[in-house]
Design a protein around this motif. Structure first.
Motif, short mmCIF file in Angstrom:
data_model
loop_
_atom_site.label_atom_id
_atom_site.label_comp_id
_atom_site.label_asym_id
_atom_site.label_seq_id
_atom_site.Cartn_x
_atom_site.Cartn_y
_atom_site.Cartn_z
N VAL A 28 0.85 -1.19 0.00
CA VAL A 28 0.00 0.00 0.00
C VAL A 28 0.88 1.24 0.00
N ARG A 30 0.52 5.29 0.38
CA ARG A 30 -0.46 6.25 0.86
C ARG A 30 0.12 7.66 0.83
N PHE A 92 0.49 -8.98 3.45
CA PHE A 92 0.10 -7.57 3.45
C PHE A 92 1.24 -6.70 3.95
N ARG A 94 1.98 -3.03 4.77
CA ARG A 94 1.32 -1.75 5.00
C ARG A 94 2.31 -0.59 4.98
N HIS A 97 2.85 1.82 7.99
CA HIS A 97 1.73 2.61 8.50
C HIS A 97 0.92 1.78 9.49
N TYR A 99 -2.26 -0.02 11.11
CA TYR A 99 -3.42 -0.71 10.53
C TYR A 99 -4.66 0.00 11.05
N ILE A 103 -5.76 2.37 5.51
CA ILE A 103 -5.03 1.11 5.35
C ILE A 103 -5.96 -0.06 5.71
N LYS A 104 -6.68 0.08 6.79
CA LYS A 104 -7.60 -0.96 7.24
C LYS A 104 -8.74 -1.14 6.24
N ALA A 107 -7.45 -3.05 3.22
CA ALA A 107 -7.19 -4.46 3.53
C ALA A 107 -8.49 -5.25 3.65
#
Length: 117
Positions: A28, A30, A92, A94, A97, A99, A103-104, A107
């Protein structure tokens, strides 16, 4: 050590563990205004599937690329593309970052769309 250095350290350690496991990696990326996700092959050199709020089609459909709703749409889209490419099991990443929030949302949407992690 400042906040960004700590995040980068966490990300580096996560990527080392994923590389040792030889797993496909859902990463991810961001920013304040956009979010994107990519699924890398186990060797880490080939992108199997990708989705971003910066894509032309999605920019028209999504008003704001920096919120949880946009992240959920990206999660669903990248999962659909990965499943179409034959990838179901991923690890995963992230990127250090928390969770939480976008991000959550990404996912959870990816899990609902068929990815397992």
């Amino acid at each position: 050590m400042n906040k960004d250095e700590s995040r980068q350290r966490r990300a580096r350690q996560t990527r080392i563990r994923i590389a040792e496991a030889q797993a496909n990696r859902l990463t991810v990326i961001r920013s304040n205004t956009h979010i994107s996700a990519q699924v890398y092959s186990p060797c880490g050199t080939k992108v199997v599937a990708a989705a971003s709020t910066m894509e032309k089609d999605l920019r028209q459909a999504i008003k704001n690329g920096g919120n949880a709703q946009a992240a959920a749409q990206i999660g669903k889209l990248v999962a659909e593309r990965a499943v179409k490419a034959g990838v179901v099991d991923v690890a995963f990443d992230r990127s250090g970052h928390r969770y939480h929030g976008r991000i959550k949302a990404l996912a959870e949407a990816a899990r609902e769309a068929g990815l397992k992690f």
